[in-house]
Design an enzyme around this catalytic site. Sequence first.
Site, PDB file in Angstrom:
ATOM      1  N   SER A  18       6.799   5.762   2.330  1.00 52.16           N
ATOM      2  CA  SER A  18       7.585   4.521   2.446  1.00 52.16           C
ATOM      3  C   SER A  18       8.319   4.140   1.149  1.00 52.16           C
ATOM      4  O   SER A  18       9.460   3.671   1.217  1.00 52.16           O
ATOM      5  CB  SER A  18       6.711   3.368   2.945  1.00 52.16           C
ATOM      6  OG  SER A  18       5.556   3.221   2.154  1.00 52.16           O
TER       7      SER A  18
ATOM      8  N   ASP B  74       0.712  -1.893   4.681  1.00 54.19           N
ATOM      9  CA  ASP B  74       0.309  -0.675   5.380  1.00 54.19           C
ATOM     10  C   ASP B  74      -1.046  -0.161   4.882  1.00 54.19           C
ATOM     11  O   ASP B  74      -1.134   0.907   4.275  1.00 54.19           O
ATOM     12  CB  ASP B  74       1.417   0.388   5.150  1.00 54.19           C
ATOM     13  CG  ASP B  74       1.125   1.696   5.849  1.00 54.19           C
ATOM     14  OD1 ASP B  74       0.381   1.703   6.841  1.00 54.19           O
ATOM     15  OD2 ASP B  74       1.663   2.731   5.382  1.00 54.19           O
TER      16      ASP B  74
ATOM     17  N   HIS C  84       0.888  -1.176   0.000  1.00 52.13           N
ATOM     18  CA  HIS C  84       0.000   0.000   0.000  1.00 52.13           C
ATOM     19  C   HIS C  84       0.919   1.216   0.000  1.00 52.13           C
ATOM     20  O   HIS C  84       1.249   1.748   1.053  1.00 52.13           O
ATOM     21  CB  HIS C  84      -0.889   0.010   1.240  1.00 52.13           C
ATOM     22  CG  HIS C  84      -1.806  -1.172   1.376  1.00 52.13           C
ATOM     23  ND1 HIS C  84      -1.362  -2.426   1.723  1.00 52.13           N
ATOM     24  CD2 HIS C  84      -3.151  -1.277   1.215  1.00 52.13           C
ATOM     25  CE1 HIS C  84      -2.404  -3.248   1.767  1.00 52.13           C
ATOM     26  NE2 HIS C  84      -3.506  -2.569   1.466  1.00 52.13           N
TER      27      HIS C  84
HETATM   28  C1  LIG Z   1      -1.560   4.330   4.871  1.00 53.42           C
HETATM   29  S1  LIG Z   1      -1.463   4.674   3.166  1.00 53.42           S
HETATM   30  C2  LIG Z   1       0.132   4.160   2.698  1.00 53.42           C
HETATM   31  C3  LIG Z   1       1.259   5.013   3.179  1.00 53.42           C
HETATM   32  C4  LIG Z   1       2.629   4.560   2.751  1.00 53.42           C
HETATM   33  N1  LIG Z   1       2.830   3.134   2.993  1.00 53.42           N
HETATM   34  C5  LIG Z   1       3.697   5.333   3.500  1.00 53.42           C
HETATM   35  O1  LIG Z   1       4.115   4.890   4.585  1.00 53.42           O
HETATM   36  O2  LIG Z   1       4.141   6.356   2.990  1.00 53.42           O
HETATM   37  C6  LIG Z   1      -2.454   3.402   2.467  1.00 53.42           C
HETATM   38  C7  LIG Z   1      -2.504   3.446   0.956  1.00 53.42           C
HETATM   39  O3  LIG Z   1      -3.117   2.246   0.504  1.00 53.42           O
HETATM   40  C8  LIG Z   1      -3.888   2.524  -0.642  1.00 53.42           C
HETATM   41  N2  LIG Z   1      -4.854   1.426  -0.773  1.00 53.42           N
HETATM   42  C9  LIG Z   1      -6.032   1.254  -0.135  1.00 53.42           C
HETATM   43  N3  LIG Z   1      -6.568   0.066  -0.469  1.00 53.42           N
HETATM   44  C10 LIG Z   1      -5.693  -0.540  -1.308  1.00 53.42           C
HETATM   45  C11 LIG Z   1      -5.657  -1.800  -1.951  1.00 53.42           C
HETATM   46  N4  LIG Z   1      -6.664  -2.677  -1.809  1.00 53.42           N
HETATM   47  N5  LIG Z   1      -4.593  -2.107  -2.706  1.00 53.42           N
HETATM   48  C12 LIG Z   1      -3.555  -1.232  -2.854  1.00 53.42           C
HETATM   49  N6  LIG Z   1      -3.539  -0.013  -2.274  1.00 53.42           N
HETATM   50  C13 LIG Z   1      -4.586   0.324  -1.503  1.00 53.42           C
HETATM   51  C14 LIG Z   1      -4.491   3.883  -0.346  1.00 53.42           C
HETATM   52  O4  LIG Z   1      -4.879   4.534  -1.533  1.00 53.42           O
HETATM   53  C15 LIG Z   1      -3.333   4.585   0.382  1.00 53.42           C
HETATM   54  O5  LIG Z   1      -2.554   5.314  -0.522  1.00 53.42           O
END
Ligand SMILES: C[S@@+](CC[C@H](N)C(=O)[O-])C[C@H]1O[C@@H](n2cnc3c(N)ncnc32)[C@H](O)[C@@H]1O
Length: 281
Positions: free
Chosen positions: A100, A164, A42
């Site tokens: 990340s 995440d 994510h």
């Molecule tokens: C908490 S943020 C990630 C932050 C990033 N890991 C960081 O630490 O900089 C969660 C992300 O997951 C994405 N997301 C949500 N559901 C998802 C899915 N089923 N598959 C992939 N990405 C997803 C959202 O759009 C969001 O950008």
Amino acid sequence: MLSYRHSYHAGNFADVLKHIVQIAIIEYLKKKDKPFTVHDTHSGAGNYLIDSEHMQKTGEFHDGIEKLLDHRTEIGVIDQYVKLVKQLNPVGKLREYPGSPRIAASLLREQDRLQCTELHSTDYELLSKLFAGNKQVRVEKMDAWQGIKAMLPPQHRRGMVLIDPSYELERDYRDMLPALKMAMERWATATYAIWYPVMDRNRTESFIRQFIKAEIPNMLRVELCVRPDASGRGMTGSGMLVINPPYTLAQHMAQAMPLLEKHLCETGGHTLVKRLTEEQA
Ligand SMILES: C[S@@+](CC[C@H](N)C(=O)[O-])C[C@H]1O[C@@H](n2cnc3c(N)ncnc32)[C@H](O)[C@@H]1O
């Protein structure tokens, strides 16, 4: 339809813990010359501008990265994190906060690789643009669990998976254990780092218990709660569940926690560094 945007939350206390743990794992992988892969399920947008409307609206970074910037703690895992953020802000003022994927990419050596999945169209576009032309990084607009199926195992035996989700949907909690098992079947030698929020203590404990009951081996739990537990009052803390952690991680995080508590926690905040065993289920 995904409504969560990490740009409102970048650099907050949850990012501080998550990114410290992420950097500690990657730095451990770098102790050997052999190549590794970081898989980020994510990924988010990859980079966040402090002056942006979103970051200014919530101001969450004030209670996160900003509180650590002016301190040299002499604790390796914290100082590495602060140094990395400062290197990306050479003018001296905090203008950008790395997500990340950017953190991982800035730590890779020539032989290492990063692969990212992100589903939100806008954040995917931003992330693709950030790494355009970078041959070490693969970015896919793909569901996280689909990405685990399609992209794991990677070409290298060594590496880490950062998981995440935003937990805006019930299925983010429900699907985590099956997704982890699927990933571990494909790539057993990797370190897995799962971020989780603390919003309701009972909910958090039952989330953790399912991994113990499932007999997932070799787990370390690290938690930073900046306020006392209180359900119905939003996120009071967050944690990282690390599977196959570097053997040094528990000790390094145990050294870091009192400093993080001192700089980030309000009265009643608390921290935890604990190896998980089956008897705790
Ligand atoms: C908490 S943020 C990630 C932050 C990033 N890991 C960081 O630490 O900089 C969660 C992300 O997951 C994405 N997301 C949500 N559901 C998802 C899915 N089923 N598959 C992939 N990405 C997803 C959202 O759009 C969001 O950008």
